[in-house]
Design a protein around this motif. Structure first.
Motif, short mmCIF file in Angstrom:
data_model
loop_
_atom_site.label_atom_id
_atom_site.label_comp_id
_atom_site.label_asym_id
_atom_site.label_seq_id
_atom_site.Cartn_x
_atom_site.Cartn_y
_atom_site.Cartn_z
N PHE A 174 0.74 -1.25 0.13
CA PHE A 174 0.16 -0.12 -0.18
C PHE A 174 0.75 1.30 0.00
O PHE A 174 2.04 1.16 0.28
CB PHE A 174 -0.75 0.16 1.25
N ASP A 175 0.33 2.43 -0.45
CA ASP A 175 1.04 3.47 -0.45
C ASP A 175 0.72 4.48 0.64
O ASP A 175 0.11 3.86 1.54
CB ASP A 175 0.92 4.32 -1.91
N ALA A 177 -1.27 6.55 1.03
CA ALA A 177 -2.40 7.13 1.28
C ALA A 177 -3.44 5.91 1.69
O ALA A 177 -4.62 5.95 1.84
CB ALA A 177 -3.06 7.96 0.01
N GLY A 178 -2.71 4.71 1.70
CA GLY A 178 -3.49 3.65 2.07
C GLY A 178 -4.06 2.97 0.75
O GLY A 178 -5.02 1.89 0.80
N HIS A 179 -3.86 3.12 -0.69
CA HIS A 179 -3.88 2.50 -1.73
C HIS A 179 -3.35 1.39 -2.00
O HIS A 179 -2.02 1.46 -1.91
CB HIS A 179 -4.08 3.56 -3.09
N LYS A 180 -3.91 0.22 -2.56
CA LYS A 180 -2.99 -0.94 -2.69
C LYS A 180 -2.42 -0.64 -4.04
O LYS A 180 -2.89 -0.24 -5.24
CB LYS A 180 -3.93 -2.26 -2.91
N THR A 181 -0.95 -1.13 -3.94
CA THR A 181 -0.14 -0.80 -4.96
C THR A 181 0.30 -2.30 -5.63
O THR A 181 0.98 -2.56 -6.93
CB THR A 181 1.09 -0.36 -4.72
N ASN A 183 -0.66 -6.69 -5.31
CA ASN A 183 -1.40 -7.63 -4.82
C ASN A 183 -0.72 -8.73 -3.83
O ASN A 183 0.53 -8.62 -3.94
CB ASN A 183 -2.13 -8.62 -5.85
N ASP A 213 -11.90 -6.40 2.94
CA ASP A 213 -10.73 -5.35 2.59
C ASP A 213 -9.43 -6.23 2.72
O ASP A 213 -9.47 -7.21 3.04
CB ASP A 213 -10.85 -4.35 3.63
N GLU A 214 -8.34 -5.22 2.32
CA GLU A 214 -7.28 -5.81 2.50
C GLU A 214 -6.25 -4.82 3.41
O GLU A 214 -6.35 -3.78 3.51
CB GLU A 214 -6.47 -6.36 1.27
N LYS A 215 -5.15 -5.61 4.17
CA LYS A 215 -4.32 -4.90 5.17
C LYS A 215 -3.10 -4.97 4.82
O LYS A 215 -2.73 -6.23 4.49
CB LYS A 215 -4.92 -4.89 6.53
#
Length: 472
Positions: A174-175, A177-181, A183, A213-215
């Motif tokens: 994740f970046d 900002a919390g966006h997945k970058t 998988n 969601d994913e963390k």
């Protein structure tokens, strides 16, 4: 620096990655897990009855984590207190007959645990070792499950036997900002020593995840609401998996030469066995049921059995070769190379180490109508026919020895191991729950479990015909 976690018979050691701090949690309790349900308990050991579905039998003590759901103690998933990102997970597990469980990395990505013993067709994502499907109720019937990954081959062991699972997992990225970058990935999954997945990209959580969601991190979660299962020797190493565990390195620099057994198949080669000499006259026999074995022609010994792919002949056929082939599945070695039959002065006498005085002479083999070999040899003046056939259900194989005019004091060595446990009905559990041996026909003669060189051996007198099965 990568942190390390170990759950084993001695206890549980935890080490966090943030500050390198470590703490020990004894397996005398379940405090390593959050709010464990009543179906979870600790035991010193555990066993199964092949005829009793979804039941395990624990013995009092600690060192083994056991889930025994029933009406009074409904099953519930178990969550670790610690949360993990990248990790290497290694553990032993035991399935009850007909049971179902699973390991969820970060509580979201499931590797299926299932009693898939005897699956002889191509495995599915829902079989043992599969990466479970994602799920969408809005999709059409028959398409709700998607993006599941079947294991390359079925290398499952029988219920009541310990199985070994090893997973190298890379968490999603994740970046700021919390966006997945990126998988999540199962970089490498090995079951019973056989790689069944490599570099599988996980587009999202699998069915039954703790959330959609994913963390970056999440707990290790063990499915507990589907059936009886046990675990031991759980080891977790946190941080980026090492290169050899990421599925990108190759043992050979050449394309492998693989031999499949789409029909009953025989290949003669040299065969190397752990801790033993090279077997120069090995005959490997493959079955389309994906259960195979190797026979030592120089000793009349059933050397090893395995489930999965048949043979890798690269060492034998590439370039000049060394004459060796190697099994491609989960191998069960059946002891150090030794003669199956020996003449003993008493049940306590030492087993023979060479053919001196035996008159041993191999006479090759003949094939039946299905191209299955019957091995023949002479020993102590007796003619021996040794027939080994894969069981119809794929659970193992059956061996029948026929000895014409057997010598007085003739014995057969059927098994050796650190421990051999006798069970009712002629069943034996061999070498720390590695495989079962079912004695079927010994002509009423009593088998003997004896000590030899710090190990145990199962021997039985031979008076004409002897039959038993190896279940694994």
């Amino acid at each position: 620096m990568a942190g390390f976690v170990c759950l084993c018979s001695a206890g549980l050691v935890l080490s966090g990655t943030a500050a390198g701090q470590s703490a020990g949690v004894s397996l005398q309790d379940l405090s390593a897990f959050r709010d464990p349900g009543e179906s979870w308990q600790l035991a010193a050991d555990v066993s199964a009855d092949l005829n009793k579905r979804d039941v395990l039998f624990p013995t009092r003590g600690a060192g083994v984590l056991v889930n025994l759901p029933d009406r009074k103690h409904p099953g519930r998933d178990l969550y670790s207190r610690e949360e993990y990102g990248d990790m290497e997970l290694e553990l032993d597990y035991m399935m009850a007959p007909g049971s179902n469980s699973g390991i969820y990395l970060q509580g979201r990505y499931e590797v299926q645990l299932l009693d898939s013993w005897g699956v002889t067709t191509a495995p599915r994502p829902g079989d043992n070792g599969g990466i479970y499907e994602r799920w969408d109720d809005q999709r059409p019937e028959g398409q709700k499950g998607y993006e599941g990954y079947a294991p390359r081959t079925n290398v499952s062991r029988a219920p009541g036997l310990w199985q070994h699972l090893k997973i190298a997992f890379r968490a999603p990225r994740f970046d700021a900002a919390g966006h997945k970058t990126a998988n999540a990935r199962m970089l490498r999954v090995a079951l019973n020593g056989v790689v069944i997945h490599e570099d599988v990209e996980l587009m999202g959580p699998t069915r039954g995840a703790m959330g959609g969601d994913e963390k970056p991190v999440g707990p290790l979660r063990i499915q507990g609401d589907h059936g009886a299962v046990a675990f031991r020797n759980i080891r977790i190493k946190t941080g980026e998996p090492h290169q050899e565990e990421r599925g990108f390195s190759r043992r050979d620099e050449v394309d492998p030469i693989l031999v499949d057994a789409t029909s009953n198949t025989i290949l003669r080669s040299f065969m190397d066995v752990p801790g033993g000499p090279r077997i120069p006259h090995a005959v490997s026999v493959g079955s389309p049921r994906q259960v195979h074995y190797t026979y030592d022609m120089d000793k009349g010994m059933l050397l090893q059995v395995w489930r999965g792919g048949f043979l890798d002949a690269t060492p034998m056929w590439h370039d000049r070769g060394n004459g060796c082939s190697r099994p491609r599945g989960a191998v069960q070695h059946l002891g150090k190379p030794a003669f199956t039959l020996a003449k003993l002065s008493s049940p306590d006498a030492a087993w023979i180490t060479d053919s001196t005085g035996t008159g041993y002479r191999p006479k090759g083999y003949v094939l039946d109508e299905q191209d299955r070999p019957a091995f023949r040899y002479l020993v102590y003046g007796a003619a021996v026919t040794d027939v080994i056939k894969v069981l119809e259900d794929g659970h193992g194989l059956r061996r029948e020895l026929t000895v014409e005019n057997p010598a007085e004091g003739l014995y057969a060595k059927l098994a050796e191991g650190s421990v051999i446990e006798a069970q009712p009905g002629g069943l034996y559990i061999v070498d720390g729950r590695s495989y079962y041996l079912q004695l079927e026909d010994a002509k009423g003669l009593k088998p003997v479990v004896r000590e030899s060189g710090g190990r145990q051996e199962l021997i039985v007198p031979v008076k004409g015909k002897l039959a038993y099965s190896i279940l694994f």
